[in-house]
Design an enzyme around this catalytic site. Sequence first.
Site, PDB file in Angstrom:
ATOM      1  CB  SER A 172      17.819  22.913  28.833  1.00 46.33           C
ATOM      2  OG  SER A 172      17.059  21.773  28.510  1.00 46.33           O
ATOM      3  CE  LYS A 185      15.348  22.989  25.910  1.00 52.64           C
ATOM      4  NZ  LYS A 185      16.224  23.045  24.718  1.00 52.64           N
ATOM      5  CE  LYS A 217      15.402  18.798  27.138  1.00 50.47           C
ATOM      6  NZ  LYS A 217      15.525  18.852  25.678  1.00 50.47           N
ATOM      7  CG  ASP A 231      13.002  20.677  23.919  1.00 51.08           C
ATOM      8  OD1 ASP A 231      12.300  20.168  23.019  1.00 51.08           O
ATOM      9  OD2 ASP A 231      14.249  20.590  23.949  1.00 51.08           O
ATOM     10  CD  GLU A 264      14.073  23.232  21.952  1.00 57.30           C
ATOM     11  OE1 GLU A 264      14.082  23.991  22.935  1.00 57.30           O
ATOM     12  OE2 GLU A 264      15.052  22.548  21.632  1.00 57.30           O
ATOM     13  CG  ASP A 282      16.422  20.691  18.966  1.00 56.80           C
ATOM     14  OD1 ASP A 282      17.326  20.428  18.159  1.00 56.80           O
ATOM     15  OD2 ASP A 282      16.530  20.397  20.181  1.00 56.80           O
ATOM     16  CE  LYS A 326      20.002  21.249  20.608  1.00 54.19           C
ATOM     17  NZ  LYS A 326      19.316  20.047  21.084  1.00 54.19           N
ATOM     18  N   GLY A 355      22.010  23.290  22.882  1.00 50.56           N
ATOM     19  CA  GLY A 355      23.166  22.467  23.233  1.00 50.56           C
ATOM     20  C   GLY A 355      22.733  21.026  23.369  1.00 50.56           C
TER      21      GLY A 355
HETATM   22  O1  OSB Z   1      16.537  18.942  22.902  1.00 46.41           O
HETATM   23  O2  OSB Z   1      17.643  20.684  23.320  1.00 46.41           O
HETATM   24  C1  OSB Z   1      17.524  19.443  23.389  1.00 46.41           C
HETATM   25  C2  OSB Z   1      20.337  17.950  25.540  1.00 46.41           C
HETATM   26  C3  OSB Z   1      20.658  16.826  24.787  1.00 46.41           C
HETATM   27  C4  OSB Z   1      19.962  16.562  23.634  1.00 46.41           C
HETATM   28  C5  OSB Z   1      18.922  17.403  23.231  1.00 46.41           C
HETATM   29  C6  OSB Z   1      18.602  18.537  23.964  1.00 46.41           C
HETATM   30  C7  OSB Z   1      19.311  18.799  25.154  1.00 46.41           C
HETATM   31  C8  OSB Z   1      19.007  19.936  26.032  1.00 46.41           C
HETATM   32  C9  OSB Z   1      20.107  20.456  26.939  1.00 46.41           C
HETATM   33  O3  OSB Z   1      17.912  20.433  26.126  1.00 46.41           O
HETATM   34  C10 OSB Z   1      20.795  21.638  26.358  1.00 46.41           C
HETATM   35  C11 OSB Z   1      22.163  21.923  26.953  1.00 46.41           C
HETATM   36  O4  OSB Z   1      23.179  21.369  26.492  1.00 46.41           O
HETATM   37  O5  OSB Z   1      22.234  22.756  27.880  1.00 46.41           O
HETATM   38 MG    MG Z   2      15.422  20.522  22.000  1.00 46.79          MG
END
Ligand code: OSB
Ligand code: MG
Length: 368
Positions: free
Chosen positions: A135, A161, A163, A188, A213, A238, A262, A290
Amino acid sequence: MKIKEIQLLHVKLPMRYPFKTGFGTIDNRETLIVRLTSSEGVVGYGESAALTEPIYLSETISTCQHVIRDCIAPRIKGRNLNIKQYLDATSDLKEHQIAKFGVECAIWMILSKLKGVPLTKLLGSTRSQIEIGESIGILPTIKQTLQVIDKRLTQGYKRIKLKIHPGWDLKLLSAVRHQYPDIVLMVDANSSYTLNDLPLFQELDRYHLLMIEQPLGYSDLLDHAKLQSAINTPICLDESITSYDQARYAIELKSCRIINIKPRRVGGLSQVIKINRLAKEHHIPLWCGGMLESDIGKAYNLLAASLSEFTLPADSTTTGQFYSSDLTQEGIHFTNGVASLSTKPGLGYTVDQGNLKKYSINQEIIKL
Ligand code: OSB
Ligand code: MG
């Protein structure tokens, strides 16, 4: 099995660089490690990895401390516990999934050690190799993003992925698809758009993304259903999936075609097992997300990803990527974008007691 002591360790890990998302920037990662000791002297660890402020989900480290100390501890005091008995003892407590998750994980770990059976077996895992995706947070430039993608692909990560948020979307995707027409790619949005952005999502259909996402409001199943019916790309939820019931509503309302699980967001591995069954009935693919947990939390994520319906790559980073130092001796590592699960009873990793002590900024002991 009875619990005789709960330790809550408020930990601050040394973060190497900030992680920018549609909900805000995480530039200081504090987390709560839950350490339970059973009456036999067996120790189990869990992680209530809420953030310090309710900017992603509603819980915080402080609410987790409060709920575990003042609500969960008195309910489990003196009681015989297996997972069902733990769920029964705490069933009147509404929400506070991240707090419940931390304690439940530690109980799973103790039970696994007492029985001498690996957690994969207790959970009903169907795979021992977990495919991993990266991510990638919002970076200052597209050029830097392309460099990170290049590095991750070379390391063997199975999907990328990105953001996105308003202003960091179409231009980024057009550049990434230009350079990498065929990689497995998803985005995402962390709830940073509204239905008024429908034309943008229709345009995103051109980039053959694996999924989008959480594009809309964090608890909004209705607008997601409207958006899903107007675009071809699967929506993955999510933030909105905070329990088994929310997963049921989302599937029935057709708010999404994929779910990011999660384990801490849905309240425990017991809930993950239930949602896995639901997803199987409805043919909804799952994958494990995560939230920048420590190694302890990541180990539980990988265990969740071993269940049958987790057919898409999990989000995870390796030890050392976000934090210069972490909480297990072995560290979490991947070979060619694949994690191999441990077959040892317990967590499968040895908690690094020195680091746990070194990074604890506050410690509370609750005797039961
Ligand atoms: O939206 O998936 C999410 C990290 C913190 C809070 C929300 C998200 C995330 C990530 C990172 O996208 C995922 C990871 O721990 O590798
Ligand atoms: Mg997410």
